[in-house]
Design an enzyme around this catalytic site. Structure first.
Site, mmCIF file in Angstrom:
data_model
loop_
_atom_site.group_PDB
_atom_site.id
_atom_site.type_symbol
_atom_site.label_atom_id
_atom_site.label_comp_id
_atom_site.label_asym_id
_atom_site.label_seq_id
_atom_site.Cartn_x
_atom_site.Cartn_y
_atom_site.Cartn_z
ATOM 1 N N CYS A 286 3.335 1.685 2.818
ATOM 2 C CA CYS A 286 4.574 0.914 2.667
ATOM 3 C C CYS A 286 5.602 1.732 1.895
ATOM 4 C CB CYS A 286 4.304 -0.399 1.935
ATOM 5 S SG CYS A 286 3.226 -1.546 2.809
ATOM 6 N N CYS B 206 0.846 -1.193 0.000
ATOM 7 C CA CYS B 206 0.000 0.000 0.000
ATOM 8 C C CYS B 206 0.885 1.249 0.000
ATOM 9 C CB CYS B 206 -0.939 0.003 1.212
ATOM 10 S SG CYS B 206 -0.080 0.032 2.796
ATOM 11 N N ASP C 27 -4.548 6.752 -29.518
ATOM 12 C CA ASP C 27 -4.290 5.398 -30.017
ATOM 13 C C ASP C 27 -2.877 5.202 -30.531
ATOM 14 O OD1 ASP C 27 -4.491 6.961 -32.325
ATOM 15 O OD2 ASP C 27 -5.207 5.265 -33.508
ATOM 16 N N ASP D 153 -6.859 12.843 -28.916
ATOM 17 C CA ASP D 153 -6.001 12.831 -30.092
ATOM 18 C C ASP D 153 -6.915 12.848 -31.317
ATOM 19 O OD1 ASP D 153 -3.738 12.262 -31.855
ATOM 20 O OD2 ASP D 153 -4.583 10.249 -31.968
ATOM 21 N N ASP E 225 1.021 9.246 -28.512
ATOM 22 C CA ASP E 225 0.100 9.606 -27.428
ATOM 23 C C ASP E 225 0.526 9.012 -26.087
ATOM 24 O OD1 ASP E 225 -1.629 10.903 -29.261
ATOM 25 O OD2 ASP E 225 -2.515 8.985 -29.800
#
Length: 776
Positions: free
Chosen positions: A27, A24, A667, A442, A671
């Protein structure tokens, strides 16, 4: 890895460590504090997602210093080892990334193995709870319950004890501490009951501890699976560059060498269809280069002597001699890799709501249990009664419903989302997506098809059909994207009744009709276009440069029209009949190619607006193309001609300027930095693997309207998680006082836990009725 950087005259050492055992955010904070206390360390940061620590010191780190870093992490209760880098030419640490990926795979397998074992052993213990309402007695003998529960408790649940111990050492509370306390209480009470009442298998609570451990391990496995994806984006980026390059020496001889042997100034030969292995300047040759995966430019870009090419881009039809200007870590591709790494590292892990509440809840329950024990003893109750009531407090507080609240809703929500084409990587992605207020889109391949089409064809002094046939005859044997677009238009005009089969590419249409004019000696002219001999004359389809070289002059209105089309972001070509003897060259037609907007793109923007989400366009394409698409879709904020690193900067500016949660939808490889820099990345699976690895949400169809679906299901699922957590705590708030007052024995406490679990699961399953966003 130790890297020396000069900063204001002082050498700064950077050392990286792989950390094991963190569960977590607390930690990660403990590891940072432990490293910061080592003498000479000026700063330390820990990335929980990649489980890697970066330690900065004011002097070069010697082997002994690195061992001090490792020892500090071990003293904090975790394992560490230095990262061993084998630097590849792209600057991507492929060896280290592979090692991390292999570690993630092994970790996920261990988690899955422990989960399966816990589920198999817990099922027989939980079976009586399911069969009892039907009058079927299926209670296992006490010794068998003890055997099954002990394995689950101390083998499958060992990690919770380790994490709980670390939390206690850090004077903190977390979910693992709550699990360890609650399950130990139920297990210990069952052992006590078994010893006090031999042969009585009815009033044992082994199933409570075993089922809780199984359910929480399910959540841990989901987290481990998500973490495994963090290095895939880096490895996918590194895979873009070729392993070898062809270099030309002073004598003009060409030989193939490993890429790491290429130096700045070396002449590299790039053949048609190959990826460019280095950043450089074209020394000789003419071609078109597909840079869409790097810059976002939707159409191939003409390249000639003196023009720049980028590593990872794909050469078109001509052979190039490229003078190397950057190799290894200095290439554009390597910079993109570093941007993805740094953007991921800057993301602070979200502190889960359950962990935040547990930090207060755990010590509160301990105090209440101790107060219950002391209160009954002071009231003169027998020790057995006092202990039983105190344990009842711990049993009712055991987080069975809490353990189910998030994974049950997450599995139901992500499952129904997947059936509608939306893949949500993990709970962090879901929590962020439901808060999104701005989506940066995009353009190429996301809002547009990403493939050129013939958007205009205007003939001069010749019938349009005849001019189109001439152009198609010239381009018949070309594989250039623009040629395929032209042939697709000709095929559609000559056979309008034919439609594409599902999944068929426009470039795979049937051969053009036999009615095409006969073309001879067709050939590509690099940097200009295509030509062929038709009817004894040379006919060309080419760019404006070739138009001038052939001496053809289009009509004035055609020139004005070409400028208008180019301003809108289209690529303009001309159909030219070359001169012959006294006959001058003549312009027969104007052709314009452009990227078309996807049919669902406007609906996507409108659906987001209806949900209070604003759309922004961020693209590497030219301003004319960007403005045209934005106007068609109703987007009022546009950023055009943006390089990959600048996309990430624009996303960061949107976050800083608005203070809102920003998503990035894209995509392409270009990007990836922006997807990682955004609060939440949304990738289209029709694009590149790199984009999908860098994103928290993947859309399995190239439909931008799924962005609204992703946000909608995320909001609904997160509401279910909040509702489940609310009801889980309500049961505790009601049950704990009853248990403390002696009105709720452990058997009823276990029943209350079971009922709370059923209620949160039932509430989560209501998500299965989600049908997606209504399409307007």
């Amino acid at each position: 890895m130790t890297d020396l950087v000069s900063l204001t005259g002082v050498d700064v050492s950077t050392t990286e460590l792989d950390i094991e055992g963190m569960t977590c955010a607390s930690c990660a904070a403990r590891v940072e504090k432990a490293l910061a206390r080592v003498p000479g360390v000026t700063g330390a940061s820990v990335n929980l997602a990649t489980e890697r620590a970066t330690v900065r010191a004011a002097a070069p780190a010697a082997p002994g210093d690195v061992q001090q870093f490792v020892d500090a992490v071990v003293r904090a209760g975790y394992q560490a080892r230095p990262v061993v880098h084998e630097q590849d030419p792209s600057g991507a640490d492929e060896h280290a990334s592979t090692n991390i990926g292999d570690t993630r795979v092994r970790q996920a397998r261990r988690e899955l193995g422990a989960l399966v074992l816990a589920a198999l052993l817990s099922a027989p213990l939980a079976l009586p709870m399911l069969t009892a309402p039907f009058g079927i007695a299926s209670v296992l003998p006490a010794w068998l319950q003890l055997a099954l529960a002990s394995i689950v408790q101390f083998v499958c649940g060992a990690r919770f004890y380790v994490s709980a111990y670390r939390a206690v050492r850090a004077r903190a509370g977390n979910m693992d501490l709550l699990v360890a306390l609650g399950t130990s209480a139920a297990y210990g009470l069952s052992v006590w009951q078994m010893a006090a009442h031999p042969g009585d298998a009815m009033h044992l609570y082994f199933e409570a501890s075993a089922v809780v451990i199984t359910l929480v391990r399910l959540g841990k496995w989901l987290e481990a699976r998500a973490k495994r994806e963090t290095t895939d984006a880096i490895r996918a980026l590194a895979a873009l560059r070729p392993d070898r390059a062809r270099v030309k020496d002073e004598l003009g001889d060409v030989r193939e060498v490993p890429l790491e042997q290429v130096r700045v100034g070396t002449i590299v030969v790039v053949r048609p269809g190959e990826r460019v292995p280095v950043d450089g300047l074209v020394a000789a040759g003419q071609t078109h280069v597909d840079e869409s995966l790097i810059t976002g430019e939707s159409l191939p870009v003409a390249k000639g002597p003196g023009e720049r090419v980028t590593a990872g881009s794909v050469n078109g039809e001509g052979t190039l001699d490229v003078t190397t200007t950057a190799t290894g870590a200095e290439t554009t591709l390597a910079r993109i890799i570093r941007l993805v790494e740094s953007a991921q590292a800057e993301k602070a892990p979200i502190q889960r709501l359950v962990d935040r509440v547990s930090a207060v809840f755990v010590p509160t329950i301990l105090v209440l249990a101790a107060a219950t024990l002391a209160g009954w003893l002071l009231a003169g109750a027998p020790a057995q009664t006092a202990i039983l009531d105190a344990v009842s407090v711990l049993v009712i507080a055991c987080p069975c419903a809490l353990g189910l609240a998030t994974p049950a809703a997450l599995m139901a929500g992500t499952g129904v989302a997947a059936r509608h084409g939306v893949l949500i990587k993990d709970a962090e992605a879901l929590e962020l997506a439901q808060r999104v207020s701005i989506v940066a889109f995009d353009k190429t391949g996301t809002l547009t098809t990403g493939k050129p089409t013939l958007v205009a064809f205007e003939s001069f002094g010749i019938a349009r059909d005849a001019a189109l046939a001439l152009a198609a005859a010239v381009e018949h044997n070309s594989d250039h994207p623009l040629a395929r677009a032209l042939l697709a238009e000709y095929d559609a005009q000559s056979a309008p009744s034919r439609s594409l089969d599902e999944g068929e590419d426009e470039g795979e249409l049937r051969e053009p009709s036999s009615s095409l004019p006969a073309a001879r000696h067709a050939q590509a002219v690099a940097g200009r276009g295509m030509q062929a001999e038709i009817g004894g004359r040379i006919v060309c389809v080419g760019n404006d440069r070739w138009l001038g070289e052939l001496g053809a002059e289009p009509p004035a209105q055609a020139r004005a029209r070409a400028e208008q089309l180019e301003a809108a972001g289209n690529t303009v070509s001309w159909l030219i009949r070359a001169g012959a003897g006294e006959v001058p060259a003549e312009t027969l037609a104007l052709l314009a190619f452009g990227d078309t907007v996807k049919p669902s793109a406007r609906a996507a923007v409108e659906q987001l607006a209806a949900r209070g989400v604003r759309s922004v366009l961020v693209t590497g394409d030219n301003r004319g193309a960007a403005a045209s698409v934005a106007a068609a879709l109703g987007i009022d904020e546009v950023h055009a001609q943006v390089l990959p690193e600048d996309k990430a900067v624009i996303v960061a500016q949107l976050k800083a300027r608005t203070g809102q949660v920003v998503a990035m939808a894209g995509d392409g490889i270009n990007d990836a930095p922006a997807l990682a820099a955004a609060d939440i990345g949304i990738a289209l699976a029709t694009g590149t693997d790199v984009a999908m690895h860098a994103a928290g949400i993947t859309l399995m169809r190239g439909d931008p309207a799924l962005v609204a679906d992703a946000i909608d299901i995320s909001r609904r699922t997160y509401r279910k998680i909040q509702q489940n957590l609310f009801w889980a705590f309500v049961y505790n708030l009601i049950g704990i006082p009853l248990a403390a007052l002696g009105l709720l024995n452990p058997m009823f406490a276990g029943a209350a836990m079971a009922f709370s679990s059923v209620s949160v699961v039932t509430n989560a399953l209501l998500l299965k009725r989600w049908k997606g966003v209504e399409r307007g």
